[in-house]
Motif scaffolding. Structure first.
Motif, mmCIF file in Angstrom:
data_model
loop_
_atom_site.group_PDB
_atom_site.id
_atom_site.type_symbol
_atom_site.label_atom_id
_atom_site.label_comp_id
_atom_site.label_asym_id
_atom_site.label_seq_id
_atom_site.Cartn_x
_atom_site.Cartn_y
_atom_site.Cartn_z
ATOM 1 N N GLU A 169 0.850 -1.201 0.000
ATOM 2 C CA GLU A 169 0.000 0.000 0.000
ATOM 3 C C GLU A 169 0.880 1.244 0.000
ATOM 4 O O GLU A 169 2.024 1.210 0.451
ATOM 5 C CB GLU A 169 -0.908 0.014 1.226
ATOM 6 N N SER A 170 0.339 2.335 -0.501
ATOM 7 C CA SER A 170 1.064 3.608 -0.489
ATOM 8 C C SER A 170 0.676 4.449 0.716
ATOM 9 O O SER A 170 1.354 5.403 1.055
ATOM 10 C CB SER A 170 0.777 4.404 -1.766
ATOM 11 N N ASP A 171 -0.454 4.101 1.349
ATOM 12 C CA ASP A 171 -1.019 4.835 2.479
ATOM 13 C C ASP A 171 -1.454 6.250 2.101
ATOM 14 O O ASP A 171 -1.596 7.112 2.955
ATOM 15 C CB ASP A 171 -0.047 4.882 3.663
ATOM 16 N N PHE A 172 -1.646 6.498 0.827
ATOM 17 C CA PHE A 172 -2.157 7.792 0.370
ATOM 18 C C PHE A 172 -3.613 7.936 0.799
ATOM 19 O O PHE A 172 -4.379 6.986 0.737
ATOM 20 C CB PHE A 172 -2.058 7.856 -1.162
ATOM 21 N N PRO A 173 -4.055 9.096 1.309
ATOM 22 C CA PRO A 173 -3.365 10.389 1.341
ATOM 23 C C PRO A 173 -2.823 10.764 2.714
ATOM 24 O O PRO A 173 -2.614 11.944 2.993
ATOM 25 C CB PRO A 173 -4.497 11.347 0.944
ATOM 26 N N HIS A 174 -2.605 9.793 3.597
ATOM 27 C CA HIS A 174 -2.134 10.103 4.947
ATOM 28 C C HIS A 174 -0.715 10.683 4.913
ATOM 29 O O HIS A 174 0.028 10.493 3.948
ATOM 30 C CB HIS A 174 -2.153 8.852 5.821
ATOM 31 N N ILE A 175 -0.346 11.339 5.998
ATOM 32 C CA ILE A 175 0.979 11.980 6.017
ATOM 33 C C ILE A 175 2.105 10.952 6.085
ATOM 34 O O ILE A 175 3.265 11.287 5.839
ATOM 35 C CB ILE A 175 1.112 12.985 7.175
ATOM 36 N N THR A 176 1.769 9.701 6.407
ATOM 37 C CA THR A 176 2.779 8.645 6.387
ATOM 38 C C THR A 176 2.962 8.047 4.998
ATOM 39 O O THR A 176 3.789 7.155 4.806
ATOM 40 C CB THR A 176 2.391 7.512 7.351
ATOM 41 N N SER A 177 2.184 8.525 4.020
ATOM 42 C CA SER A 177 2.215 7.963 2.681
ATOM 43 C C SER A 177 3.589 8.090 2.031
ATOM 44 O O SER A 177 4.328 9.052 2.277
ATOM 45 C CB SER A 177 1.175 8.665 1.803
ATOM 46 N N THR A 178 3.906 7.128 1.197
ATOM 47 C CA THR A 178 5.149 7.178 0.426
ATOM 48 C C THR A 178 5.007 8.024 -0.835
ATOM 49 O O THR A 178 6.003 8.325 -1.495
ATOM 50 C CB THR A 178 5.583 5.762 0.020
ATOM 51 N N TYR A 179 3.783 8.390 -1.208
ATOM 52 C CA TYR A 179 3.538 9.229 -2.382
ATOM 53 C C TYR A 179 4.166 10.610 -2.185
ATOM 54 O O TYR A 179 4.118 11.154 -1.088
ATOM 55 C CB TYR A 179 2.038 9.371 -2.605
ATOM 56 N N PRO A 180 4.812 11.193 -3.184
ATOM 57 C CA PRO A 180 4.917 10.777 -4.594
ATOM 58 C C PRO A 180 6.181 9.974 -4.906
ATOM 59 O O PRO A 180 6.604 9.921 -6.050
ATOM 60 C CB PRO A 180 4.935 12.119 -5.326
ATOM 61 N N HIS A 181 6.782 9.384 -3.887
ATOM 62 C CA HIS A 181 8.017 8.621 -4.095
ATOM 63 C C HIS A 181 7.798 7.137 -3.800
ATOM 64 O O HIS A 181 8.675 6.455 -3.263
ATOM 65 C CB HIS A 181 9.123 9.182 -3.204
ATOM 66 N N SER A 182 6.615 6.645 -4.160
ATOM 67 C CA SER A 182 6.243 5.282 -3.802
ATOM 68 C C SER A 182 7.156 4.231 -4.427
ATOM 69 O O SER A 182 7.503 3.237 -3.781
ATOM 70 C CB SER A 182 4.791 5.017 -4.195
ATOM 71 N N TRP A 183 7.563 4.442 -5.677
ATOM 72 C CA TRP A 183 8.424 3.442 -6.301
ATOM 73 C C TRP A 183 9.770 3.358 -5.603
ATOM 74 O O TRP A 183 10.348 2.267 -5.466
ATOM 75 C CB TRP A 183 8.610 3.744 -7.789
ATOM 76 N N ASP A 184 10.282 4.482 -5.147
ATOM 77 C CA ASP A 184 11.538 4.467 -4.387
ATOM 78 C C ASP A 184 11.358 3.690 -3.088
ATOM 79 O O ASP A 184 12.250 2.937 -2.672
ATOM 80 C CB ASP A 184 11.987 5.902 -4.071
ATOM 81 N N ALA A 185 10.199 3.889 -2.440
ATOM 82 C CA ALA A 185 9.924 3.177 -1.193
ATOM 83 C C ALA A 185 9.795 1.675 -1.434
ATOM 84 O O ALA A 185 10.270 0.864 -0.629
ATOM 85 C CB ALA A 185 8.644 3.720 -0.565
ATOM 86 N N VAL A 186 9.140 1.310 -2.542
ATOM 87 C CA VAL A 186 9.014 -0.100 -2.889
ATOM 88 C C VAL A 186 10.387 -0.724 -3.107
ATOM 89 O O VAL A 186 10.695 -1.811 -2.597
ATOM 90 C CB VAL A 186 8.148 -0.272 -4.154
#
Length: 211
Positions: A169-186
């Protein structure tokens, strides 16, 4: 037909959250579980599972917003540690063996210790003589799904947890979200993980909707 619905969001303990409702194990909920099972609709429990503040440790006064949120987020990870054993030992999983349960925004770090503890209790107390015929960790891998969005330790324990039971999960739109760098987090979480294992988080997401 499920009209395109992929799951329902459920209260962790309805009897505490809403006056007059029964707890999850009460037979009054069984028509709902049966309908979800027949339709292939998963039951989702969010991180806090809608437990009221009276059931949780408060963040305390005087903490800045970011610190208070950290306290709240981390305590929510522990909510699922109460409900997974409850689902197993209340025999809800055995009563509805094709009903999938999804723990959202709970991470992975707690799963292996919970499964180990449940298996230990099952063996020590010979709980197969009390109707729990299947080893708890096997029940978990049959019907329960968990997720990650930043963790690495849980990924390292993926074979213990069950590689087919881990969702991303990206956890969007919470402040803990990896968005907009989700691929880096993955890439960070799945460093060193085989391509086939990486793909399984997507396949598991599809499976919980169609089983």
């Amino acid at each position: 037909m499920n009209a395109g619905h992929m799951g329902i969001n459920m209260l962790g303990d309805p009897s505490v959250a809403v006056k007059g409702l029964k707890n999850l194990g009460d037979p009054s909920w069984e028509p709902l579980w049966d309908a979800c099972q027949q339709l292939g609709v998963g039951v989702h429990l969010h991180a806090s599972a809608a437990l009221p503040e009276s059931c949780r440790c408060r963040a305390g006064k005087g903490l800045a917003t970011g610190k208070a949120h950290c306290v709240s987020t981390l305590r929510n990870f522990c909510t699922a540690t109460q409900f997974v054993p409850y689902l197993i030992f209340s025999r809800m999983l055995d009563k509805f063996p094709r009903l999938n349960w999804v723990f959202a925004e709970t991470g992975l770090g707690w799963v292996s210790s919970v499964l180990e503890a449940c298996d230990c209790e099952w063996e020590k107390r010979h709980l197969w003589t009390e109707g729990i015929l299947t080893r708890p960790s096997d029940l978990f891998r049959r019907q329960i799904y968990v997720d990650f969005w930043f963790e690495t330790v849980g990924i390292q324990l993926r074979d213990c947890i069950g590689i087919d039971n881990i969702l991303w999960e990206s956890d969007f739109p919470h402040i803990t979200s990896t968005y907009p760098h989700s691929w880096d987090a993955v890439d960070h979480s799945l460093k060193g993980v085989s391509a086939s294992d990486r793909e399984k988080s997507c396949l598991a997401m599809q499976r919980i909707c169609i089983d």
